[in-house]
Design a protein around this motif. Structure first.
Motif, mmCIF file in Angstrom:
data_model
loop_
_atom_site.group_PDB
_atom_site.id
_atom_site.type_symbol
_atom_site.label_atom_id
_atom_site.label_comp_id
_atom_site.label_asym_id
_atom_site.label_seq_id
_atom_site.Cartn_x
_atom_site.Cartn_y
_atom_site.Cartn_z
ATOM 1 N N VAL A 143 -16.534 -4.452 15.202
ATOM 2 C CA VAL A 143 -16.519 -5.117 13.893
ATOM 3 C C VAL A 143 -17.029 -4.157 12.815
ATOM 4 N N ALA A 144 -18.077 -3.422 13.123
ATOM 5 C CA ALA A 144 -18.618 -2.470 12.149
ATOM 6 C C ALA A 144 -17.586 -1.386 11.832
ATOM 7 N N ALA A 145 -16.858 -0.933 12.843
ATOM 8 C CA ALA A 145 -15.838 0.093 12.610
ATOM 9 C C ALA A 145 -14.709 -0.445 11.726
ATOM 10 N N ARG A 146 -14.315 -1.705 12.041
ATOM 11 C CA ARG A 146 -13.263 -2.319 11.220
ATOM 12 C C ARG A 146 -13.743 -2.498 9.775
ATOM 13 N N ALA A 147 -14.975 -2.885 9.596
ATOM 14 C CA ALA A 147 -15.538 -3.046 8.240
ATOM 15 C C ALA A 147 -15.535 -1.712 7.512
ATOM 16 N N ARG A 148 -15.955 -0.647 8.247
ATOM 17 C CA ARG A 148 -15.954 0.673 7.604
ATOM 18 C C ARG A 148 -14.552 1.065 7.158
ATOM 19 N N GLY A 149 -13.550 0.807 8.016
ATOM 20 C CA GLY A 149 -12.182 1.179 7.664
ATOM 21 C C GLY A 149 -11.673 0.427 6.438
ATOM 22 N N GLU A 150 -11.884 -0.912 6.399
ATOM 23 C CA GLU A 150 -11.383 -1.690 5.272
ATOM 24 C C GLU A 150 -12.120 -1.353 3.974
ATOM 25 N N ILE A 151 -13.445 -1.181 4.083
ATOM 26 C CA ILE A 151 -14.215 -0.851 2.872
ATOM 27 C C ILE A 151 -13.844 0.538 2.365
ATOM 28 N N SER A 152 -13.644 1.499 3.282
ATOM 29 C CA SER A 152 -13.239 2.849 2.856
ATOM 30 C C SER A 152 -11.866 2.817 2.197
ATOM 31 N N GLY A 153 -10.951 2.007 2.772
ATOM 32 C CA GLY A 153 -9.630 1.883 2.152
ATOM 33 C C GLY A 153 -9.718 1.302 0.746
ATOM 34 N N ALA A 154 -10.591 0.283 0.574
ATOM 35 C CA ALA A 154 -10.773 -0.298 -0.763
ATOM 36 C C ALA A 154 -11.367 0.722 -1.722
ATOM 37 N N LYS A 155 -12.306 1.529 -1.160
ATOM 38 C CA LYS A 155 -12.914 2.560 -2.009
ATOM 39 C C LYS A 155 -11.883 3.593 -2.454
ATOM 40 N N ASP A 156 -11.002 3.996 -1.537
ATOM 41 C CA ASP A 156 -9.970 4.971 -1.880
ATOM 42 C C ASP A 156 -9.052 4.440 -2.980
ATOM 43 N N GLU A 157 -8.725 3.150 -2.902
ATOM 44 C CA GLU A 157 -7.902 2.539 -3.949
ATOM 45 C C GLU A 157 -8.635 2.565 -5.289
ATOM 46 N N LEU A 158 -9.925 2.278 -5.277
ATOM 47 C CA LEU A 158 -10.716 2.314 -6.516
ATOM 48 C C LEU A 158 -10.706 3.721 -7.116
ATOM 49 N N VAL A 159 -10.843 4.723 -6.257
ATOM 50 C CA VAL A 159 -10.871 6.107 -6.739
ATOM 51 C C VAL A 159 -9.514 6.501 -7.328
ATOM 52 N N ARG A 160 -8.428 6.081 -6.640
ATOM 53 C CA ARG A 160 -7.101 6.433 -7.143
ATOM 54 C C ARG A 160 -6.846 5.796 -8.523
ATOM 55 N N VAL A 161 -7.209 4.531 -8.653
ATOM 56 C CA VAL A 161 -7.002 3.850 -9.938
ATOM 57 C C VAL A 161 -7.895 4.470 -11.006
ATOM 58 N N LYS A 162 -9.111 4.872 -10.603
ATOM 59 C CA LYS A 162 -9.996 5.552 -11.562
ATOM 60 C C LYS A 162 -9.331 6.845 -12.059
ATOM 61 N N GLY A 163 -8.647 7.566 -11.170
ATOM 62 C CA GLY A 163 -7.927 8.769 -11.591
ATOM 63 C C GLY A 163 -6.816 8.443 -12.581
ATOM 64 N N GLU A 164 -6.075 7.345 -12.293
ATOM 65 C CA GLU A 164 -5.023 6.919 -13.236
ATOM 66 C C GLU A 164 -5.623 6.585 -14.596
ATOM 67 N N LEU A 165 -6.754 5.915 -14.567
ATOM 68 C CA LEU A 165 -7.409 5.520 -15.815
ATOM 69 C C LEU A 165 -7.870 6.752 -16.594
ATOM 70 N N ASP A 166 -8.397 7.743 -15.884
ATOM 71 C CA ASP A 166 -8.845 8.968 -16.555
ATOM 72 C C ASP A 166 -7.669 9.716 -17.198
ATOM 73 N N ARG A 167 -6.554 9.801 -16.451
ATOM 74 C CA ARG A 167 -5.386 10.489 -17.018
ATOM 75 C C ARG A 167 -4.848 9.740 -18.243
ATOM 76 N N PHE A 168 -4.866 8.434 -18.165
ATOM 77 C CA PHE A 168 -4.413 7.643 -19.320
ATOM 78 C C PHE A 168 -5.343 7.870 -20.514
#
Length: 463
Positions: A143-168
């Protein structure tokens, strides 16, 4: 996370989730630890002898630590994205308040689209955080491994959108610079308009302390009061661009009132002077017009009808013009007394035009007699003057050439023939000296046009 206005510095330093996040019981959005209601779980084998608690360890604790680290990183990415979005919203509001161009409207639309994308990845982040309680004692390693994977995936999405926002945000540089420039102009422009109004009011008060009323200027200044009210209400209510335009218009109109108010004493004195001067001129023209009849009598006696017929109406027209001028002078005096300065000035211009026309007509009779006397006495002088002009043009046309250009030779030959005909018209018992004078003058004008054409062509290098 929704696109919301920027919060205070204090709220940014001590981050709290958006409003809807707080309505959901999220114990661990930013990694905060909530104590369970039941401190001790009764599980077989939970206590060893002497009441000592048995802790889970090994692989599960390692996975829990990694999941917690992923959760902290995601919380940091979430906070950075939210802060960037709030800062960018201020920039967008600045642009939209000033600029209504298609580029500005497109920037607002693109920001709204980014906001929807931010909401999507923020909801995924919140759901991932909400789905797992990393503080549970019985948290399994899987369960902890699955939580790490989903939270890391959400974090990666946040970082990608932050990059889009910075470029805009980087792409908004020109629009934002233009908007900030206009905002920087706003306060000085409004202040200049207020100062112009104050100066106009002071100038008007000074002139109205004299016998000059300046009621029309007072009305023009009063008409600016509603504009001043709108300036005081500010750009927040009326828009930055509209406020800048209004400030410029108020400044120009107020300065015009001030300048006119300051010139009023000088203008009044100038009108008074013109009234006296034009009255004197009208009286003098009345006297001169009375001298036209004797001149016409002499012209009729000594010269043919063609020399004086066009002057027959001069005495009557001069008398009528002077009469109209005197009437307009009375009207101008009335306008000046009523301090209708524009009307007085316009009427005086009419008087001047009437007197100018009368002066020319009266002078024409005397000039005609003088010229006819001269040509009657010595017609050869007028002829030689014209022949000299023709010969001078012919020398210029032949300069640097073996033969003249037909474009120049033809009109010069015509001028010679025309002069000879004019000289021939003087033969007879009653020569038309006026026709002779007008013909020789016309010949000189045609020759002057040829000379001008030759010089222009040579100046441009044409052969």
């Amino acid at each position: 996370m929704t696109a919301t206005p920027a919060t205070s510095a204090a709220s940014e330093q001590s981050y709290s989730p958006p409003e809807r996040d707080r309505r959901t019981p999220l114990r661990d959005v930013l990694g905060l630890v909530s104590l369970p209601l039941l401190a001790v779980l009764v599980v077989p084998g939970a206590f060893a002898g002497g009441g000592t608690r048995r802790w889970f360890g090994g692989r599960a604790d390692g996975q829990r630590a990694e999941a917690q680290a992923a959760k902290d990183a995601a919380a940091n990415a979430f906070y950075e994205l939210d802060t960037a979005q709030r800062d960018l919203r201020i920039s967008i509001e600045t642009i939209s308040a000033v600029d209504d161009t298609p580029a500005a409207r497109r920037a607002v639309s693109d920001f709204e689209a980014l906001g929807r994308r931010i909401d999507e990845v923020s909801n995924r982040y919140i759901q991932a955080i909400d789905a797992y309680d990393l503080e549970r004692d019985d948290l399994e390693a899987a369960v902890a491994a699955r939580a790490r994977g989903e939270i890391s995936g959400a974090k990666d999405e946040l970082v990608r959108v932050k990059g889009e926002l910075d470029r805009f945000a980087d792409s908004l540089g020109p629009l934002l610079g233009k908007a900030e420039t206009q905002l920087a102009r706003l306060a000085p422009a409004v202040e200049r308009a207020r100062q112009a109004l104050l100066a106009a009011s002071n100038a008007l008060d000074a002139v109205r302390a004299t016998p000059i009323g300046a009621d029309d200027l007072a009305a023009r200044l009063a008409a600016l009061a509603p504009e001043l009210t709108k300036l005081n209400q500010g750009a927040g209510q009326h828009g930055v661009q509209a406020t800048l335009e209004r400030a410029g218009r108020v400044q120009r109109e107020a300065e015009a009132v001030r300048v006119e108010a300051e010139r009023l004493p000088e203008k009044a004195a100038e009108i008074d002077h013109r009234l006296v001067s034009l009255r004197t001129r009208a009286q003098a023209l009345t006297t001169r017009a009375g001298q036209v009849d004797p001149v016409l009598s002499e012209l009729r006696r000594r010269f043919s009808a063609a020399c004086w017929q066009d002057l027959q109406q001069v005495p009557r027209q001069a008398a009528e013009n002077v009469r109209q001028a005197e009437q307009k002078l009375k009207e101008a005096q009335g306008a000046r007394d009523a301090q209708r300065w524009a009307d007085a000035t316009s009427l005086l211009s009419t008087v001047r035009a009437l007197l100018n026309g009368t002066d020319e007509a009266v002078s024409a009779a005397g000039d005609r007699l003088a010229r006819l006397n001269a040509v009657q006495k010595d017609p050869q002088a007028e002829t030689e003057r014209t022949r000299f002009a023709i010969r001078d043009a012919q020398r210029l046309a032949m300069s640097g050439r073996n033969s003249p250009d037909p474009r120049h030779a033809r009109p010069l030959d015509d001028a010679v023939a025309r002069l000879e005909r004019a000289v021939g018209s003087l033969e007879g018992r009653h020569p038309d000296y006026w026709h002779f004078l007008t013909e020789t003058e016309a010949v000189r004008q045609s020759v002057a046009r040829v000379v001008g054409q030759i010089r222009e062509e040579r100046g441009t290098g044409r052969p």
